[in-house]
Design a protein around this motif. Structure first.
Motif, mmCIF file in Angstrom:
data_model
loop_
_atom_site.group_PDB
_atom_site.id
_atom_site.type_symbol
_atom_site.label_atom_id
_atom_site.label_comp_id
_atom_site.label_asym_id
_atom_site.label_seq_id
_atom_site.Cartn_x
_atom_site.Cartn_y
_atom_site.Cartn_z
ATOM 1 N N LEU A 165 0.838 -1.196 0.000
ATOM 2 C CA LEU A 165 0.000 0.000 0.000
ATOM 3 C C LEU A 165 0.878 1.253 0.000
ATOM 4 O O LEU A 165 1.765 1.400 0.845
ATOM 5 C CB LEU A 165 -0.899 0.003 1.243
ATOM 6 C CG LEU A 165 -1.697 1.291 1.515
ATOM 7 C CD1 LEU A 165 -2.745 1.533 0.434
ATOM 8 C CD2 LEU A 165 -2.348 1.221 2.900
ATOM 9 N N ILE A 166 0.619 2.135 -0.955
ATOM 10 C CA ILE A 166 1.305 3.426 -0.991
ATOM 11 C C ILE A 166 0.266 4.523 -1.182
ATOM 12 O O ILE A 166 -0.898 4.245 -1.501
ATOM 13 C CB ILE A 166 2.379 3.513 -2.101
ATOM 14 C CG1 ILE A 166 1.743 3.350 -3.493
ATOM 15 C CG2 ILE A 166 3.456 2.463 -1.877
ATOM 16 C CD1 ILE A 166 2.714 3.575 -4.638
ATOM 17 N N SER A 167 0.656 5.749 -0.980
ATOM 18 C CA SER A 167 -0.283 6.856 -1.135
ATOM 19 C C SER A 167 0.471 8.168 -1.292
ATOM 20 O O SER A 167 1.654 8.258 -0.967
ATOM 21 C CB SER A 167 -1.200 6.933 0.090
ATOM 22 O OG SER A 167 -2.174 7.947 -0.078
ATOM 23 N N ASP A 168 -0.246 9.169 -1.787
ATOM 24 C CA ASP A 168 0.284 10.542 -1.811
ATOM 25 C C ASP A 168 1.688 10.619 -2.404
ATOM 26 O O ASP A 168 2.581 11.224 -1.806
ATOM 27 C CB ASP A 168 0.268 11.120 -0.396
ATOM 28 C CG ASP A 168 -1.112 11.085 0.225
ATOM 29 O OD1 ASP A 168 -1.911 11.983 -0.067
ATOM 30 O OD2 ASP A 168 -1.395 10.147 0.996
ATOM 31 N N VAL A 169 1.865 10.022 -3.563
ATOM 32 C CA VAL A 169 3.145 10.146 -4.263
ATOM 33 C C VAL A 169 3.402 11.609 -4.593
ATOM 34 O O VAL A 169 4.515 12.121 -4.457
ATOM 35 C CB VAL A 169 3.142 9.280 -5.540
ATOM 36 C CG1 VAL A 169 4.399 9.534 -6.361
ATOM 37 C CG2 VAL A 169 3.034 7.795 -5.183
ATOM 38 N N GLN A 170 2.364 12.295 -5.041
ATOM 39 C CA GLN A 170 2.382 13.741 -5.267
ATOM 40 C C GLN A 170 3.618 14.247 -6.010
ATOM 41 O O GLN A 170 4.412 15.039 -5.487
ATOM 42 C CB GLN A 170 2.200 14.484 -3.937
ATOM 43 C CG GLN A 170 0.821 14.257 -3.360
ATOM 44 C CD GLN A 170 0.428 15.218 -2.253
ATOM 45 O OE1 GLN A 170 -0.347 14.875 -1.397
ATOM 46 N NE2 GLN A 170 0.934 16.432 -2.298
ATOM 47 N N ALA A 222 -3.497 4.854 -2.602
ATOM 48 C CA ALA A 222 -4.626 5.566 -1.994
ATOM 49 C C ALA A 222 -4.725 7.010 -2.482
ATOM 50 O O ALA A 222 -4.999 7.930 -1.710
ATOM 51 C CB ALA A 222 -4.522 5.513 -0.475
ATOM 52 N N GLY A 223 -4.488 7.230 -3.776
ATOM 53 C CA GLY A 223 -4.722 8.535 -4.384
ATOM 54 C C GLY A 223 -3.595 9.540 -4.255
ATOM 55 O O GLY A 223 -2.562 9.265 -3.660
ATOM 56 N N ASP A 224 -3.819 10.715 -4.864
ATOM 57 C CA ASP A 224 -2.868 11.835 -4.895
ATOM 58 C C ASP A 224 -1.570 11.463 -5.611
ATOM 59 O O ASP A 224 -0.507 11.387 -4.996
ATOM 60 C CB ASP A 224 -2.557 12.333 -3.477
ATOM 61 C CG ASP A 224 -3.561 13.363 -2.986
ATOM 62 O OD1 ASP A 224 -4.549 13.615 -3.687
ATOM 63 O OD2 ASP A 224 -3.358 13.916 -1.883
ATOM 64 N N GLY A 230 2.564 7.752 3.080
ATOM 65 C CA GLY A 230 2.825 8.259 1.740
ATOM 66 C C GLY A 230 4.229 8.825 1.561
ATOM 67 O O GLY A 230 5.114 8.611 2.389
ATOM 68 N N LEU A 231 4.399 9.570 0.479
ATOM 69 C CA LEU A 231 5.718 10.118 0.130
ATOM 70 C C LEU A 231 5.734 11.642 0.040
ATOM 71 O O LEU A 231 6.645 12.294 0.545
ATOM 72 C CB LEU A 231 6.175 9.544 -1.217
ATOM 73 C CG LEU A 231 7.445 10.160 -1.821
ATOM 74 C CD1 LEU A 231 8.674 9.798 -0.984
ATOM 75 C CD2 LEU A 231 7.629 9.723 -3.274
ATOM 76 N N GLY A 232 4.737 12.204 -0.624
ATOM 77 C CA GLY A 232 4.806 13.609 -1.011
ATOM 78 C C GLY A 232 4.473 14.596 0.087
ATOM 79 O O GLY A 232 4.313 14.241 1.265
#
Length: 411
Positions: free
Chosen positions: A178-183, A211-213, A386-388
């Protein structure tokens, strides 16, 4: 509250923080070193004030220019000198100020509550107080920038084992990353983004959920995000729900934003699914995923949510994937007997301050589900960091995260 009033409120808060912090520092220096000249204190304080206030000043000037020219779509210039000499220093200074005040203000409150005692032993307490102030500020003047650099360059891989009774043999040991908010944006591209993608692939996932973004804003980084996510490797595919920022590539044209992002991702076989169910066959077993869009721009209506979540009991594992960990969505997923609920959005707090017993973050104003695992009856909800970054181009005590969920049959 209008944007203008919010802007004024923010400026008032900034000025109040500056005043309190400078008063504490200069007072402590004068007390500890009474022979120090005013000039030696004034020069560094003045330089600090100029650096600190330059970014808000330029921001206000930029906003006024956009209003006068009636061009709200105008974007701030991307320049490394602007980043490293104005933007990053501002955020490091403001974080240092706020973090220090969190440890200084309680002392002032305690003095007020115990004023008779303080008045009686003022000379002795003052010596301790002044040294305490200097120690706190010196510590966080080192810790804050060091932690910001660490969180910018580091990624944590967090394993989670999910136990389920009667889990089919084909799902035993199945790994969902699961990852999210790479942005993807000017601060999250190139080596930082590629390093994150490489680390995701190193988890050897069977399935990757996002999970988006995938972007922060502006269409400039849509292809950057799509190419990066297109490098993800999972046997059963890569799927994403819609995030807040996925609506904002074109601020005043949400449909176009989503259309271009979905198309770009689709070229690299990454599916962004908007309010639909997806069934994935794993041998003789089946995973059912409900993709729910609940963002600042668009919220799924209750009738559609009921329709998507009912009669979904045929899957051996039920997953509810959304961007924001909203209480109403959590309750719906719990009532409909989902096994797992995944969300992002919070960036793990992004700016999380140290404090005894509780680490506050601005994110806590919106939700208590900032990061980690939460149990609701038999359902496990995971909010990944997430990341971003958004608003502030830094993270503080919020190291980026990749969450790896391993399915295990409960014996």
């Amino acid at each position: 509250m209008s944007f203008t009033l919010r802007l004024i409120l923010i400026l008032v808060i900034l000025l109040a923080l500056e005043f309190y912090f400078i008063k504490k520092i200069t007072g402590s220096l004068k007390f500890i070193s009474p022979d120090i000249s005013k000039k030696k204190i004034k020069i560094p304080v003045t330089i600090g004030l100029i650096i600190f206030n330059l970014y808000p000043f330029l921001g206000i000037a930029f906003w006024i220019y956009a209003r006068v020219t009636q061009n709200d779509s105008i974007a701030a210039p991307e320049n490394w000198m602007l980043d490293y000499f104005i933007i990053f220093p501002f955020w490091i200074i403001i974080l240092t100020i706020v973090q220090s005040i969190l440890f200084l203000l309680p002392l002032d409150l305690l003095k007020g509550l115990l004023y008779p005692v303080y008045k009686k032993y003022k000379s002795k307490i003052r010596k301790f107080e002044m040294r305490y102030i200097i120690a706190v500020v010196l510590f966080f003047s080192i810790y804050v920038p060091a932690r910001v650099v660490y969180d910018f360059n580091s990624v944590s891989i967090r394993p989670v084992e999910y136990f389920k009774e009667n889990l089919p043999a084909d799902l035993e040991g199945f790994k969902i990353t699961l990852i999210s908010d790479v942005q993807a944006d000017r601060f999250t591209n190139g080596s930082r983004l590629n390093n994150y993608i490489d680390m995701v692939n190193e988890t050897n996932p069977d399935l990757i959920l996002v999970a988006g973004d995938v972007i922060t804003g502006t269409p400039k980084y849509i292809n950057t995000a799509a190419k990066a996510l297109g490098k993800l490797k999972a046997k059963y595919g890569v799927y994403s729900c819609v995030g807040d920022h996925d609506n904002w590539a074109y601020r005043y044209d949400t449909p176009r934003s989503l259309r271009e992002i979905k198309a770009a991702l689709n070229k690299f076989d990454v599916k962004m699914i908007d309010n639909k169910n997806k069934h994935i066959k794993i041998g003789n077993a089946e995973i059912g995923i409900t993709f729910i869009t609940y963002t600042y721009t668009t919220q799924i209506d209750s009738a559609r949510l009921d329709s998507l979540t009912k009669n979904f009991d045929d899957a051996d594992l039920k997953i509810f994937l959304t961007h924001q960990p909203r209480p109403e969505l959590i309750e719906k997923a719990r009532k409909k007997n989902y096994d797992l609920m995944f969300a992002g959005h919070t960036h793990g707090g992004q700016l999380t301050f140290l404090f005894p017993f509780f680490n506050p973050s601005v994110t806590h104003i919106e939700t208590n589900y900032v990061k980690g695992d939460f149990r609701f009856d038999n359902m496990l909800m995971i909010v990944t960091r997430g990341l971003g970054m958004s608003l502030a181009p830094v993270r503080y005590n919020a190291t980026p995260e990749i969450t790896v969920i391993k399915l295990t049959r409960e014996k």
